[in-house]
Motif scaffolding. Structure first.
Motif, short mmCIF file in Angstrom:
data_model
loop_
_atom_site.label_atom_id
_atom_site.label_comp_id
_atom_site.label_asym_id
_atom_site.label_seq_id
_atom_site.Cartn_x
_atom_site.Cartn_y
_atom_site.Cartn_z
N ARG A 179 -3.76 -1.33 -8.06
CA ARG A 179 -3.73 -1.09 -6.63
C ARG A 179 -4.84 -0.13 -6.21
O ARG A 179 -5.52 -0.35 -5.20
CB ARG A 179 -2.36 -0.52 -6.24
CG ARG A 179 -2.17 -0.39 -4.73
CD ARG A 179 -0.85 0.28 -4.42
NE ARG A 179 0.25 -0.43 -5.05
CZ ARG A 179 1.47 0.09 -5.21
NH1 ARG A 179 1.72 1.32 -4.79
NH2 ARG A 179 2.41 -0.61 -5.78
N ARG A 180 -5.04 0.92 -7.00
CA ARG A 180 -6.10 1.87 -6.69
C ARG A 180 -7.48 1.22 -6.79
O ARG A 180 -8.35 1.41 -5.93
CB ARG A 180 -6.02 3.06 -7.63
CG ARG A 180 -7.03 4.16 -7.32
CD ARG A 180 -6.80 5.42 -8.13
NE ARG A 180 -6.86 5.17 -9.56
CZ ARG A 180 -5.80 5.09 -10.36
NH1 ARG A 180 -4.58 5.25 -9.85
NH2 ARG A 180 -5.93 4.86 -11.65
N LEU A 181 -7.67 0.42 -7.84
CA LEU A 181 -8.95 -0.28 -8.00
C LEU A 181 -9.19 -1.27 -6.87
O LEU A 181 -10.32 -1.42 -6.39
CB LEU A 181 -8.99 -1.00 -9.35
CG LEU A 181 -9.08 -0.10 -10.59
CD1 LEU A 181 -8.92 -0.94 -11.86
CD2 LEU A 181 -10.40 0.65 -10.61
N GLU A 182 -8.13 -1.96 -6.45
CA GLU A 182 -8.26 -2.91 -5.37
C GLU A 182 -8.63 -2.21 -4.06
O GLU A 182 -9.47 -2.67 -3.30
CB GLU A 182 -6.94 -3.68 -5.19
CG GLU A 182 -6.98 -4.75 -4.11
CD GLU A 182 -7.83 -5.93 -4.50
OE1 GLU A 182 -8.16 -6.73 -3.60
OE2 GLU A 182 -8.19 -6.07 -5.69
N THR A 183 -8.01 -1.05 -3.82
CA THR A 183 -8.34 -0.28 -2.62
C THR A 183 -9.78 0.19 -2.64
O THR A 183 -10.51 0.08 -1.64
CB THR A 183 -7.40 0.94 -2.51
OG1 THR A 183 -6.04 0.49 -2.43
CG2 THR A 183 -7.73 1.76 -1.26
N GLU A 184 -10.23 0.69 -3.79
CA GLU A 184 -11.62 1.14 -3.91
C GLU A 184 -12.58 -0.03 -3.77
O GLU A 184 -13.64 0.09 -3.13
CB GLU A 184 -11.82 1.83 -5.26
CG GLU A 184 -11.06 3.15 -5.38
CD GLU A 184 -11.21 3.77 -6.75
OE1 GLU A 184 -11.86 3.15 -7.62
OE2 GLU A 184 -10.67 4.88 -6.96
N ARG A 185 -12.22 -1.17 -4.36
CA ARG A 185 -13.08 -2.35 -4.25
C ARG A 185 -13.20 -2.79 -2.80
O ARG A 185 -14.31 -3.08 -2.31
CB ARG A 185 -12.51 -3.50 -5.09
CG ARG A 185 -13.29 -4.80 -4.95
CD ARG A 185 -12.60 -5.94 -5.67
NE ARG A 185 -13.32 -7.19 -5.48
CZ ARG A 185 -13.20 -7.98 -4.42
NH1 ARG A 185 -12.38 -7.63 -3.44
NH2 ARG A 185 -13.89 -9.09 -4.32
N ASN A 186 -12.06 -2.83 -2.09
CA ASN A 186 -12.10 -3.23 -0.69
C ASN A 186 -12.96 -2.28 0.15
O ASN A 186 -13.68 -2.70 1.06
CB ASN A 186 -10.68 -3.30 -0.12
CG ASN A 186 -9.88 -4.44 -0.70
OD1 ASN A 186 -10.44 -5.40 -1.23
ND2 ASN A 186 -8.57 -4.34 -0.64
N ARG A 187 -12.86 -0.98 -0.18
CA ARG A 187 -13.66 -0.01 0.56
C ARG A 187 -15.15 -0.22 0.30
O ARG A 187 -15.98 -0.17 1.21
CB ARG A 187 -13.26 1.41 0.15
CG ARG A 187 -13.95 2.49 0.99
CD ARG A 187 -13.54 3.88 0.58
NE ARG A 187 -12.12 4.10 0.78
CZ ARG A 187 -11.25 4.30 -0.21
NH1 ARG A 187 -11.66 4.31 -1.46
NH2 ARG A 187 -9.98 4.48 0.06
N LEU A 188 -15.50 -0.49 -0.97
CA LEU A 188 -16.91 -0.73 -1.30
C LEU A 188 -17.42 -2.01 -0.66
O LEU A 188 -18.55 -2.07 -0.17
CB LEU A 188 -17.07 -0.80 -2.83
CG LEU A 188 -16.93 0.53 -3.58
CD1 LEU A 188 -16.95 0.29 -5.08
CD2 LEU A 188 -18.04 1.49 -3.18
#
Length: 506
Positions: A179-188
């Motif tokens: 979930r954290r990686l997905e959030t960071e990916r979406n932000r990038l």
């Protein structure tokens, strides 16, 4: 020929078999539409959730099940919705390791109440013949028994508690990391797409587009380039050197930076290419072993800046040219006026008058940013001192180039001055009639007649003064035109013909 009814029987039989397998599976299943509405559940799903299909089919998944009092409803709903939408949007199966949801159960005392349970879910998109998502299949498993913190009764053994807690902890840890990686990916990705400069990621030796942002899409005319090679996506770049530059960066691993590079891009389908100026960099992308696997493209469209700089340079060069010409004109006026006026007072008056005329013409051009001026405006400027009723102006609008404006301004000033000193404007009854027209549309020419009436009797001058020489020099040398001066007794008649090859008629 085949009997249609016979050919339809295997399909019907297959559909019935699938329906029976769905209904009889011990695994809980729910079938959803892409907008997350329930269209079917099997018996195992009813048993594990306590819901009845007649109550929940046709409703939204999140409206069909109340998450119960005291539960973290917004968070668990968000987790399930996010997983379903991800499966739908990416067309790839998505796993939700653990999520808490309460279900209604009959308690030991016979009353109905909510019980906290821990679930694991897998969401699978089902595609139709065209590859679009038609349904979503949710497979839900109750994993509460793996969690001693949720399970209402004590585990059978200490080993059960350790194993169950460890598995659940790992599942939760993996899910939180994802979930954290997905959030960071979406932000990038959001930052990538909204970057003010154009950005693209190319992979492989053939430079295939993996990603590009909105600015890059705007640069190339919003073409569909995803998954295409650079040569397929932008064929008009052939012969412009960009393919070779990309090949060189991929082969050598050395970045390349372009400054004010010219590119010809087809930004509108079936239209000629447009010239753009770009600042950009090709940066190699390497894998874990350091091998170049792609190229990162980043840059800015600086076309407006380059064109503005070019316009500024042109204006400065033009200004320098005009200043030199103006100084030469002033010098000539000074020398010729001095020759014609031995009296210092007479020289000062005549010289000042001619310089002021030149200044007025410059003011006209300044108002139009030196793009030109209208013929009528020039004539009005040079004759307004004598009154509107004494000078008649008749003719169509004619837009003149700056060089023509300067020459005609000086010519009309000399003619108005001569009329005031010796001609029609020297007496109260005298008038000046000025008429003009355009001739020969293929090579337009201005034909203007200056006619003086009501003034003193006119005789041809014994010698040509500076004014006459200035008029003839400007007409014949500067404007490549012709002038015919007729000194008729009743008044001067001047007929001018000036080619307008550098002047646009409106």
């Amino acid at each position: 020929m085949n009997d249609p009814k016979t050919s339809e029987r295997p399909v019907a039989a297959e559909t019935a078999a699938v329906a029976a397998a769905f209904e009889g599976s011990p695994n809980p299943y729910v079938l959803l539409t892409p907008d997350l509405r329930i269209i079917a559940v099997n018996r195992a799903y009813e048993d594990v959730t306590g819901g009845r299909r007649e109550d929940i089919v046709g409703r939204s998944l999140f409206a069909a099940f109340d998450s119960g009092p005291g539960s973290d409803a917004p968070e668990n709903v968000r987790q399930v919705r996010a997983s379903l939408e991800k499966a739908r949007d990416t067309r790839q199966r998505d796993h939700l390791a653990v999520v808490r949801f309460s279900v209604e159960r009959t308690m030991a005392d016979g009353a109905q109440g909510f019980v906290d349970r821990v679930w694991s879910a897998t969401h699978t998109p089902l595609l139709n013949a065209t590859g679009e998502v038609e349904f979503l299949l949710q497979h839900t498993t109750d994993v509460t028994d793996l969690s001693p913190t949720i399970r209402p009764e004590e585990p059978t053994t200490a080993l059960d508690a350790i194993v169950g807690g460890s598995v659940l902890h790992r599942a939760r840890s993996v899910q939180e990391d994802n979930r954290r990686l997905e959030t960071e990916r979406n932000r990038l990705v959001e930052m990538f797409m909204q970057a003010p400069g154009f950005v693209a990621i190319l992979s492989g030796r053939d430079h295939r587009f993996q990603m590009h942002n909105d600015a890059y899409s705007q640069l190339i005319g919003h073409r569909d380039i995803a998954g295409k090679t650079i040569r397929e996506a932008l064929p008009e770049l052939e012969g412009q050197g960009f393919y070779d530059l990309l090949d060189g960066v991929f082969a050598t691993g050395e970045p390349y930076e372009g400054r004010e590079s010219v590119a010809h891009l087809q930004r509108t389908p079936n239209e000629p290419t447009e010239t753009v100026y770009l600042n950009f960099i090709y940066q190699p992308i390497r894998d874990a072993a350091g091998v170049v696997v792609g190229i990162f493209v980043q840059g800015h469209d600086i076309t407006e800046n380059v064109l503005a700089a070019q316009r500024q340079k042109l204006m400065i060069d033009e200004l320098n040219h005009r200043v030199k010409n103006t100084l030469a004109t002033v010098q000539s006026i000074a020398v010729q006026t001095a020759r014609s006026n031995t009296d210092p007072a007479g020289f000062a008056e005549t010289f000042q008058s001619r310089i002021m005329s030149l200044s007025h013409t410059h003011n006209l051009l300044t108002q139009s940013h030196w793009e030109g001026a209208d013929l009528r405006a020039i004539l009005e400027h040079e004759t307004e001192a004598y009154g509107q009723t004494r000078v008649s102006l008749v003719g169509p609008p004619v837009s003149l180039a700056p060089a023509t404006v300067l020459s005609l301004g000086m010519i009309f000033h000399e003619m108005a001055t001569n009329a005031a000193k010796y001609g029609a404007l020297h007496t109260p009854e005298g008038r000046v009639l000025i008429d003009w027209a355009l001739a020969d549309q293929r090579a337009p020419k201005l034909r203007l007649t200056w006619r003086e009436i009501g003034g003193p009797k006119v005789t041809a001058p014994d010698r040509r003064g500076f004014g006459s020489r200035l008029i003839e020099r400007n007409i014949r040398h500067d404007l490549a035109g012709e002038i015919d001066l007729v000194y008729a007794p009743e008044g001067l008649i001047a007929e001018l013909t000036v080619p307008l090859d550098r002047t646009a008629a409106r």
